[in-house]
Design a protein around this motif. Sequence first.
Motif, PDB file in Angstrom:
ATOM      1  N   GLU A 126      -3.803  12.658  -6.786  1.00 30.46           N
ATOM      2  CA  GLU A 126      -3.331  12.726  -5.336  1.00 30.46           C
ATOM      3  C   GLU A 126      -3.796  12.653  -4.107  1.00 30.46           C
ATOM      4  O   GLU A 126      -5.323  12.809  -4.347  1.00 30.46           O
ATOM      5  CB  GLU A 126      -2.903  14.219  -5.201  1.00 30.46           C
ATOM      6  CG  GLU A 126      -2.381  15.054  -4.238  1.00 30.46           C
ATOM      7  CD  GLU A 126      -1.917  16.203  -4.554  1.00 30.46           C
ATOM      8  OE1 GLU A 126      -2.479  17.164  -3.365  1.00 30.46           O
ATOM      9  OE2 GLU A 126      -2.036  16.428  -6.040  1.00 30.46           O
ATOM     10  N   GLY A 127      -3.944  11.831  -3.306  1.00 29.00           N
ATOM     11  CA  GLY A 127      -4.598  11.343  -2.005  1.00 29.00           C
ATOM     12  C   GLY A 127      -4.656  10.590  -1.926  1.00 29.00           C
ATOM     13  O   GLY A 127      -5.384  10.037  -1.040  1.00 29.00           O
ATOM     14  N   ASP A 128      -5.075   9.707  -3.155  1.00 29.67           N
ATOM     15  CA  ASP A 128      -5.819   8.667  -3.004  1.00 29.67           C
ATOM     16  C   ASP A 128      -4.756   7.601  -2.602  1.00 29.67           C
ATOM     17  O   ASP A 128      -2.927   7.874  -2.160  1.00 29.67           O
ATOM     18  CB  ASP A 128      -5.589   7.139  -4.335  1.00 29.67           C
ATOM     19  CG  ASP A 128      -7.243   8.672  -5.344  1.00 29.67           C
ATOM     20  OD1 ASP A 128      -7.687   9.452  -4.771  1.00 29.67           O
ATOM     21  OD2 ASP A 128      -7.399   7.556  -6.682  1.00 29.67           O
ATOM     22  N   VAL A 129      -4.728   5.872  -2.327  1.00 25.66           N
ATOM     23  CA  VAL A 129      -3.802   5.136  -2.036  1.00 25.66           C
ATOM     24  C   VAL A 129      -3.604   4.175  -3.002  1.00 25.66           C
ATOM     25  O   VAL A 129      -4.765   4.131  -3.849  1.00 25.66           O
ATOM     26  CB  VAL A 129      -3.840   4.445  -0.107  1.00 25.66           C
ATOM     27  CG1 VAL A 129      -3.733   3.035  -0.085  1.00 25.66           C
ATOM     28  CG2 VAL A 129      -4.382   5.756   0.458  1.00 25.66           C
ATOM     29  N   PHE A 168       1.247  10.551  -2.788  1.00 22.45           N
ATOM     30  CA  PHE A 168       1.173  12.861  -2.349  1.00 22.45           C
ATOM     31  C   PHE A 168       1.643  13.169  -3.493  1.00 22.45           C
ATOM     32  O   PHE A 168       1.896  12.795  -4.562  1.00 22.45           O
ATOM     33  CB  PHE A 168       3.267  12.743  -1.117  1.00 22.45           C
ATOM     34  CG  PHE A 168       2.281  12.420  -0.526  1.00 22.45           C
ATOM     35  CD1 PHE A 168       1.456  12.260   0.590  1.00 22.45           C
ATOM     36  CD2 PHE A 168       3.416  10.344  -0.176  1.00 22.45           C
ATOM     37  CE1 PHE A 168       1.198  11.208   2.311  1.00 22.45           C
ATOM     38  CE2 PHE A 168       2.702   9.768   1.445  1.00 22.45           C
ATOM     39  CZ  PHE A 168       2.340  10.201   1.839  1.00 22.45           C
ATOM     40  N   HIS A 222       0.776  -1.138   0.081  1.00 20.72           N
ATOM     41  CA  HIS A 222      -0.047  -0.471   0.778  1.00 20.72           C
ATOM     42  C   HIS A 222       1.003   0.942   0.061  1.00 20.72           C
ATOM     43  O   HIS A 222       2.233   1.214   0.873  1.00 20.72           O
ATOM     44  CB  HIS A 222      -0.606  -0.061   1.480  1.00 20.72           C
ATOM     45  CG  HIS A 222      -2.006  -0.788   1.106  1.00 20.72           C
ATOM     46  ND1 HIS A 222      -1.773  -1.824   1.528  1.00 20.72           N
ATOM     47  CD2 HIS A 222      -2.773  -0.995   1.166  1.00 20.72           C
ATOM     48  CE1 HIS A 222      -2.366  -3.463   1.851  1.00 20.72           C
ATOM     49  NE2 HIS A 222      -3.935  -2.291   1.141  1.00 20.72           N
ATOM     50  N   SER A 223       0.746   2.288  -0.699  1.00 15.43           N
ATOM     51  CA  SER A 223       0.940   3.686  -0.755  1.00 15.43           C
ATOM     52  C   SER A 223       0.060   4.817  -0.990  1.00 15.43           C
ATOM     53  O   SER A 223      -0.214   4.359  -1.527  1.00 15.43           O
ATOM     54  CB  SER A 223       2.483   3.402  -1.793  1.00 15.43           C
ATOM     55  OG  SER A 223       3.306   4.862  -1.509  1.00 15.43           O
ATOM     56  N   HIS A 224       0.317   5.806   0.045  1.00 19.54           N
ATOM     57  CA  HIS A 224      -0.011   7.187  -0.199  1.00 19.54           C
ATOM     58  C   HIS A 224       0.952   7.485  -1.285  1.00 19.54           C
ATOM     59  O   HIS A 224       1.612   7.578  -1.980  1.00 19.54           O
ATOM     60  CB  HIS A 224      -0.103   8.465   0.864  1.00 19.54           C
ATOM     61  CG  HIS A 224      -0.563   7.504   1.512  1.00 19.54           C
ATOM     62  ND1 HIS A 224      -0.522   7.223   2.964  1.00 19.54           N
ATOM     63  CD2 HIS A 224      -1.832   8.311   2.696  1.00 19.54           C
ATOM     64  CE1 HIS A 224      -1.563   6.695   3.836  1.00 19.54           C
ATOM     65  NE2 HIS A 224      -2.373   7.980   3.398  1.00 19.54           N
ATOM     66  N   LEU A 267      -9.523   7.000   0.148  1.00 14.68           N
ATOM     67  CA  LEU A 267      -9.787   6.086   1.771  1.00 14.68           C
ATOM     68  C   LEU A 267     -11.419   6.890   2.303  1.00 14.68           C
ATOM     69  O   LEU A 267     -12.357   6.423   3.235  1.00 14.68           O
ATOM     70  CB  LEU A 267      -8.414   6.866   3.108  1.00 14.68           C
ATOM     71  CG  LEU A 267      -7.356   5.692   1.908  1.00 14.68           C
ATOM     72  CD1 LEU A 267      -6.541   7.022   2.805  1.00 14.68           C
ATOM     73  CD2 LEU A 267      -7.750   4.537   2.169  1.00 14.68           C
TER      74      LEU A 267
END
Length: 176
Positions: free
Chosen positions: A69-72, A18, A14-16, A98
Amino acid sequence: MKAKPCIASLTVKHSHVFPPDTNMHGTLFGGKLMSHIDDVAAIAATRHARRQVVTASTDSVDFLHPVKEGDVIILEAFVTWTNRSSMEVFVKVITEQLITGERKVCATSFITMVALDEEYRPTDVPGVYPESEEEKWLHEDAARRAEIRQERRKRSKELARTFGTDFPWKEASRLD
């Protein structure tokens, strides 16, 4: 070597996403996603072979849905097929918002990894066998994908010979 089930190599990451990961459209850079795909494929292949691995080929990275941007992003990878020293790894990438919980498959990819011995030469890997219907579906087409990879590699070598280090870019130099 004893064969292993596909699921034994399953790797989830999993990764944000940014702001520095995104382009001017506010979506994830394709190259950044490809880096994540290569990383998770290497982990899955290492888990299967219990050896160091290197990337031999990226068959495809099909971008299906933008990642904002802001998704995972959630990457799932597992070994679908093996040859003597190579392993085909399937990677699925999911984007998740999220706050709303909305999820979509945003990319799929096939990566070929090669296991290395202590002197960094290709070495044998265990076989792999599918158990689920989905794994069987991927496994059944793997030999065909391997043939396509071999043909594409031949073509790449031809291109490298044709456009080698001394290729004269006479036409391009006239554009200056």
